[in-house]
Scaffold this active site. Structure first.
Site, PDB file in Angstrom:
ATOM      1  N   ARG A 141       1.487 -38.200  56.207  1.00 27.68           N
ATOM      2  CA  ARG A 141       0.217 -37.032  55.983  1.00 27.68           C
ATOM      3  C   ARG A 141       0.084 -36.050  54.666  1.00 27.68           C
ATOM      4  O   ARG A 141       1.204 -36.396  54.331  1.00 27.68           O
ATOM      5  CB  ARG A 141       0.333 -36.129  57.407  1.00 27.68           C
ATOM      6  CG  ARG A 141       0.307 -37.039  58.514  1.00 27.68           C
ATOM      7  CD  ARG A 141       1.792 -36.418  59.394  1.00 27.68           C
ATOM      8  NE  ARG A 141       1.845 -37.487  60.618  1.00 27.68           N
ATOM      9  CZ  ARG A 141       1.047 -37.050  61.621  1.00 27.68           C
ATOM     10  NH1 ARG A 141       0.392 -36.152  61.428  1.00 27.68           N
ATOM     11  NH2 ARG A 141       1.391 -37.463  62.533  1.00 27.68           N
ATOM     12  N   ASP A 181      -1.312 -31.522  58.535  1.00 32.71           N
ATOM     13  CA  ASP A 181      -0.690 -32.206  59.309  1.00 32.71           C
ATOM     14  C   ASP A 181      -0.740 -32.865  60.067  1.00 32.71           C
ATOM     15  O   ASP A 181      -0.517 -34.327  60.004  1.00 32.71           O
ATOM     16  CB  ASP A 181       0.699 -31.709  59.719  1.00 32.71           C
ATOM     17  CG  ASP A 181      -0.098 -30.429  60.767  1.00 32.71           C
ATOM     18  OD1 ASP A 181      -0.982 -30.277  60.345  1.00 32.71           O
ATOM     19  OD2 ASP A 181      -0.427 -30.739  62.066  1.00 32.71           O
ATOM     20  N   ASN A 182      -2.774 -33.817  60.279  1.00 31.45           N
ATOM     21  CA  ASN A 182      -2.720 -34.592  60.994  1.00 31.45           C
ATOM     22  C   ASN A 182      -4.149 -34.878  59.569  1.00 31.45           C
ATOM     23  O   ASN A 182      -5.326 -35.837  60.365  1.00 31.45           O
ATOM     24  CB  ASN A 182      -3.948 -33.512  61.876  1.00 31.45           C
ATOM     25  CG  ASN A 182      -3.516 -33.206  62.552  1.00 31.45           C
ATOM     26  OD1 ASN A 182      -1.942 -33.655  63.105  1.00 31.45           O
ATOM     27  ND2 ASN A 182      -3.943 -31.911  63.828  1.00 31.45           N
TER      28      ASN A 182
HETATM   29  P1  AMP Z   1      -0.956 -30.938  66.797  1.00 35.57           P
HETATM   30  O1  AMP Z   1      -1.577 -30.105  65.898  1.00 35.57           O
HETATM   31  O2  AMP Z   1      -1.420 -31.059  67.598  1.00 35.57           O
HETATM   32  O3  AMP Z   1      -1.571 -31.968  65.527  1.00 35.57           O
HETATM   33  O4  AMP Z   1       0.542 -30.144  66.802  1.00 35.57           O
HETATM   34  C1  AMP Z   1       0.703 -29.643  65.435  1.00 35.57           C
HETATM   35  C2  AMP Z   1       2.261 -29.629  65.773  1.00 35.57           C
HETATM   36  O5  AMP Z   1       2.993 -29.446  66.923  1.00 35.57           O
HETATM   37  C3  AMP Z   1       3.301 -31.025  65.014  1.00 35.57           C
HETATM   38  O6  AMP Z   1       3.863 -31.082  64.137  1.00 35.57           O
HETATM   39  C4  AMP Z   1       3.673 -32.090  66.381  1.00 35.57           C
HETATM   40  O7  AMP Z   1       4.083 -32.611  66.757  1.00 35.57           O
HETATM   41  C5  AMP Z   1       4.223 -30.348  67.293  1.00 35.57           C
HETATM   42  N1  AMP Z   1       3.540 -30.285  68.904  1.00 35.57           N
HETATM   43  C6  AMP Z   1       2.316 -30.907  69.121  1.00 35.57           C
HETATM   44  N2  AMP Z   1       2.904 -30.845  70.514  1.00 35.57           N
HETATM   45  C7  AMP Z   1       4.271 -31.178  70.955  1.00 35.57           C
HETATM   46  C8  AMP Z   1       4.754 -30.940  72.201  1.00 35.57           C
HETATM   47  N3  AMP Z   1       4.315 -31.227  73.637  1.00 35.57           N
HETATM   48  N4  AMP Z   1       6.084 -31.339  72.639  1.00 35.57           N
HETATM   49  C9  AMP Z   1       6.789 -30.907  70.730  1.00 35.57           C
HETATM   50  N5  AMP Z   1       6.009 -30.914  69.684  1.00 35.57           N
HETATM   51  C10 AMP Z   1       4.788 -31.090  69.705  1.00 35.57           C
HETATM   52 MG    MG Z   2      -0.362 -33.716  64.116  1.00 36.62          MG
END
Ligand code: AMP
Ligand code: MG
Length: 528
Positions: free
Chosen positions: A203, A274-275
């Site tokens: 990413r 990061d996405n």
């Molecule tokens: P996202 O915005 O959902 O892509 O998540 C942002 C960050 O939070 C990324 O580093 C994900 O890996 C982490 N993350 C989201 N949900 C979880 C979860 N249930 N357990 C661990 N890490 C999470």
């Molecule tokens: Mg993510």
């Protein structure tokens, strides 16, 4: 364990530095692109769905897919020979602010294989337990969010939108605690794991973390690896030209992806850096949504409700902002900012040009001249006059009888099923709609194109079946009751999103009234 024709490779791991610590505990990782980590055990796994065509292209036979070994691997309970599972280290800008180290908190890449076309594809479990990057969270995913990721990534693929894919949807048999409304009422929910498939899961944030740690050596290693692995046509260029050309390519692919999102009415909901995939693929299906009534200000993400940073109409400009963050991260490789600024400055015009061509196809027009421009400019305000289903509007437009529309007193009546509340359309709104429809039909007539050609072009640009928010909720309700059939039927409809399928009208129907305010249908929360 043997799987015919499948041999695991580890190019990412073999090419880039690993975190030397192997234990699985939370930490800040330095000087490494990833940490080795094993998936957690699933208590009582069940294969809920798998993508048979994708499986086949990866070299898994039907027998493989229906074996207990296959289930074990994609539940995180066993590894195929050669797999060296790992979680990536990356950072990111979340909602406009630098968030430091994030990383794969609930994603574990198992390894890569070469598909039938000779392309490298990484297999990644999402929801298979904690990693060194899990921060305060549990590393797990609930069934409703995994099903949504599984469905939408496959649907996007068949819609022709660049995306990561989904191979399997596995229920873990374990409960996961979630506070669905973030209102202090946590409750157990069924857990599930999706296996995602992509040539790369790198990413923008993977590059950003290197520069945040002032590690230019690592930045160069990661960039050189990415170029040689995924942008090999650029590999032979001299430095720094190679990095400039690569950035321009990432920018063009990102524009391409966003144009497709806008074409089909997809709202990602959490476009943090990061996405953002370095390959310009849609990645990380979380609180995404599909436009039902056309509203460019709509965001499906409750976390985004206050500022609507990630609303539909804003997506191109957020992509440009995210590219600026990537540009900032790679400046040390180039030594000056000018070439990156020049590329970024070309974004609006490049996007606009691609988008106008897409709108032309959506309307089935052959030309884009001074006669067409006012009609196209008025399209958005016409769609916003009253609650209008975006998907159905463009399909109905293709069905219009052009000559009859020109002479009709009330052409709006012809497309009435696309409106959510036709009875509430005022006389003035109807007049505006009628005027636009008549102007549209007049232009089409003037262009004198063959009717079939026009309809074909429109119906291959405007899908009939998109994974509507409420349909995902119905699939979740069914699967939570143990009925896998609804999902199965829906997935087979979504494989041909542009072709009207007899008996499948329910999968094209506009949002019913009950879904307007139901959680999961109209709004979603971030990490589920
Ligand atoms: P996202 O915005 O959902 O892509 O998540 C942002 C960050 O939070 C990324 O580093 C994900 O890996 C982490 N993350 C989201 N949900 C979880 C979860 N249930 N357990 C661990 N890490 C999470
Ligand atoms: Mg993510």
């Amino acid at each position: 364990m043997t799987f015919m024709n499948v041999s695991i490779e580890n190019e990412f791991v073999g090419s880039l530095p690993a975190d030397p610590i192997q234990e699985n505990y939370l930490r800040q990782v330095r000087g490494a692109c990833y940490s080795f980590v094993e998936p957690s055990r699933a208590g009582k796994p069940q294969l809920l769905a798998y993508s048979s065509e994708l499986a086949k292209s990866l070299g898994f036979s039907k027998t493989d897919c229906e074996s207990s070994n296959f289930l074990d691997v994609f539940a995180g309970n066993s590894l195929l020979e050669g797999m060296k599972p790992f979680a990536m280290c990356y950072g990111g800008h979340q909602f406009g602010n630098w968030a430091g180290q994030l990383g794969d908190g609930r994603a574990i890449t198992l390894g890569e294989l070469i598909d039938k076309e000779g392309n490298r594809q990484a297999l990644q479990l999402k929801g298979a337990g904690k990693t060194p990057y899990s921060r305060s969270a549990d590393g797990l995913a609930v069934l409703r969010s995994s099903l949504r990721e599984y469905v939408c990534s496959e649907a996007m693929h068949y819609l022709g939108v660049p995306t990561t894919r989904a191979l399997t949807l596995v229920a873990t048999g374990d409960a996961v605690i979630r506070d669905i409304l973030y209102d202090g009422h946590p409750a157990p929910e069924p857990g599930a794991i999706v296996c995602r498939v992509s040539p790369s899961f790198v990413r923008f944030g993977n590059f950003e973390i290197c520069v945040a740690q002032r590690d230019v050596k690592l930045l160069k290693q990661l960039t050189d690896y990415t170029i040689s692995s995924d942008f090999s046509a650029l590999e032979k260029l001299e430095e720094p030209q190679k990095y400039i050309a690569w950035f321009e390519e990432v920018l063009n692919r990102t524009i391409e992806m966003i144009v497709h999102w806008m074409r089909v009415g997809f709202v990602h909901g959490v476009m943090n850096t990061d996405n953002m995939s370095i390959l310009g693929l849609t990645i990380d299906y979380g609180p995404y949504g599909w436009l039902e009534d056309y509203d460019p200000d709509w965001t499906p993400n409750t976390t985004d409700a206050a500022t609507r940073r990630y609303r539909y109409g804003q997506q191109p400009w957020v992509a440009q902002w995210n590219l600026l963050q990537l540009a900032n991260a790679i400046v040390p490789l180039i030594g000056e900012t000018k070439p990156l600024e020049d590329a970024l400055n070309r974004f609006p015009a490049t996007y606009q040009e691609r988008w106008e061509k897409t709108v032309r196809d959506k309307l089935g027009l052959t030309e884009l001249g001074s006669k067409e421009t006012p009609l196209i400019n008025e399209l958005e305000s016409v769609l916003k006059l009253t609650e209008t289903d975006m998907t159905l509007f463009f399909r109905e437009l293709a069905n219009l009888d052009i000559l009859a529309t020109i002479s009709s007193e009330d052409p709006t009546h012809e497309i009435e099923p696309v409106f959510y509340e036709p009875a509430s359309i005022s006389a003035k709104q109807r007049e505006q709609l009628n005027l636009w429809l008549r102007n549209y039909a007049t232009l089409v007539k003037h262009q004198n194109q063959n009717r079939d050609d026009r309809v074909k072009r429109m119906n291959s640009t405007n899908p009939l079946y998109v994974p509507r928010n409420y349909l995902a909720q119905l699939a979740i309700d069914e699967i939570e009751k143990g009925n896998l059939q609804y999902l199965d039927e829906w997935m087979s409809v979504l494989k041909h999103p542009y072709t009207e399928q007899r008996g499948k009208e329910d999968f094209a129907a506009k949002r019913p009234e009950w879904a307007r305010t139901r959680v999961g249908c109209s709004m979603l929360s971030c990490s589920s």
